[in-house]
Design an enzyme around this catalytic site. Structure first.
Site, mmCIF file in Angstrom:
data_model
loop_
_atom_site.group_PDB
_atom_site.id
_atom_site.type_symbol
_atom_site.label_atom_id
_atom_site.label_comp_id
_atom_site.label_asym_id
_atom_site.label_seq_id
_atom_site.Cartn_x
_atom_site.Cartn_y
_atom_site.Cartn_z
ATOM 1 C CG PHE A 1 -0.862 -18.640 -12.242
ATOM 2 C CD1 PHE A 1 -1.591 -19.075 -12.026
ATOM 3 C CD2 PHE A 1 -0.021 -17.579 -12.189
ATOM 4 C CE1 PHE A 1 -2.424 -18.145 -10.776
ATOM 5 C CE2 PHE A 1 -0.955 -16.293 -11.744
ATOM 6 C CZ PHE A 1 -2.134 -16.940 -10.846
ATOM 7 C CB VAL A 2 4.814 -22.975 -12.739
ATOM 8 C CG1 VAL A 2 6.120 -23.970 -13.790
ATOM 9 C CG2 VAL A 2 5.915 -21.283 -12.746
ATOM 10 N NE ARG A 3 -2.040 -24.263 -11.996
ATOM 11 C CZ ARG A 3 -2.419 -23.087 -11.606
ATOM 12 N NH1 ARG A 3 -1.279 -22.512 -10.322
ATOM 13 N NH2 ARG A 3 -3.365 -22.458 -10.775
ATOM 14 C CG ASN A 4 -2.350 -27.883 -16.094
ATOM 15 O OD1 ASN A 4 -1.886 -28.605 -15.611
ATOM 16 N ND2 ASN A 4 -3.217 -26.444 -14.940
ATOM 17 C CD GLU A 5 4.270 -28.981 -21.420
ATOM 18 O OE1 GLU A 5 4.876 -28.071 -21.677
ATOM 19 O OE2 GLU A 5 4.373 -29.629 -20.549
ATOM 20 N NE ARG A 6 -2.547 -22.738 -21.097
ATOM 21 C CZ ARG A 6 -3.512 -22.575 -21.201
ATOM 22 N NH1 ARG A 6 -4.397 -21.810 -20.363
ATOM 23 N NH2 ARG A 6 -4.203 -22.616 -22.046
ATOM 24 C CB CYS B 1 -0.876 -0.278 1.260
ATOM 25 S SG CYS B 1 -0.088 -0.156 2.782
#
Length: 281
Positions: free
Chosen positions: A260-265, A119
């Site tokens: 969000f390092v998962r599912n090839e992304r 903030c």
């Protein structure tokens, strides 16, 4: 003390119910006590109580004390062992004896209790407080192929023995530029898992960890970036999302932050050059 504990549950599927055995992640308090002062006048003080999954307690204590700026090298520690005098707390009190020459700055433990919100001035003041404890922006040449990041979530999950039984425990993993998993530590607390990992590296004289990346099984809060910055980690990746202050701090540290390092992304929030993408044909 075990990592998992047996229990009996009522498992409901649709409208059916059956009683089955199950396993839970163990959660116990750990009190960290410091022994300090000259040989002629040793003193003891409790510095932290954290809820953790038992195991690698010494690494947890060392990682915590290092990232709080209390210790700087393995030689600062004379011994690190569980206290056995109190039967009611058996296995849950760890005493770290510091070398007599180590001067403890108690104000660091007090002023490093950061707010998690970003903030305006609050966020800037927090980053400035962390910057004062670090050697400055990270200048490591560490880099990895995107394919390595894509593979981490599954490979770390396979290495999580306690998670396989309980589904309720976090992991922190150390990997090299070739994607090899060098260390994996688990704990019910995200911060504890990272402290254990950093503590293990600290004891092996691997700090600063400029030739490694760290992968986390949860989200990325500011405190996790702070700990990684203190340890000299140039790339921090996680299955979950980063907070706004985590991104600000990573940018200040010149640390590569991947979420969000998962599912090839995955998303890159700072210093993307450390992640090599395959050339388009």
């Amino acid at each position: 003390m075990p990592l998992v504990a047996p229990t009996t549950i009522q498992k409901v599927s649709g409208e059916s119910q059956v009683e089955v055995p199950d396993l839970l992640a163990v959660e116990e308090p750990l009190e960290i006590r410091l022994g300090f002062g000259p040989t002629s006048n040793r003193q003891q003080k409790s510095v932290s109580v954290t809820m953790r999954t038992p195991g690698n307690d010494e690494e947890l204590a060392m990682g915590f004390l290092f990232t709080e700026g209390i210790i700087h090298q393995p030689a600062d520690i004379v011994s690190c062992r569980h206290c056995v005098q109190d039967a009611q707390k058996e296995g849950n009190v760890l005493r770290v004896e510091l070398h007599p020459d180590v001067i403890v700055d108690w104000s660091r433990l007090e002023r490093n209790t950061f707010t998690s919100s970003s903030c305006g001035l609050c966020g800037k003041a927090t980053i400035e407080a962390v910057r004062a404890l670090t050697p400055g922006p990270l200048a490591s040449e560490f880099a990895v192929d995107a394919a390595i990041l894509h593979s981490l979530a599954e490979r770390v999950r396979e290495a999580q023995l306690a998670f396989a039984y309980t589904g309720g425990i976090h992991a922190a993993a150390l990997f090299d530029a070739n994607g090899k998993l060098v260390l994996v530590r688990e704990d019910i607390g995200r911060h504890n898992a990272l402290d254990k990992l950093i503590g293990a590296a600290f004891w092996q004289n691997w700090l600063p960890m400029g030739q490694f990346g760290v992968f986390l099984s949860g989200r990325i809060g500011m405190e996790l970036v702070q700990k990684s910055w203190m340890a000299g980690v140039p790339l921090l990746a996680a299955v979950g999302a980063p907070s706004s202050l985590a991104v600000q701090m990573a940018q200040e540290a010149q640390m590569t932050l991947a979420g969000f390092v998962r599912n090839e992304r995955f998303n890159l929030y700072s210093e993307p050059a450390r992640v090599r993408l395959a050339q388009m044909v």
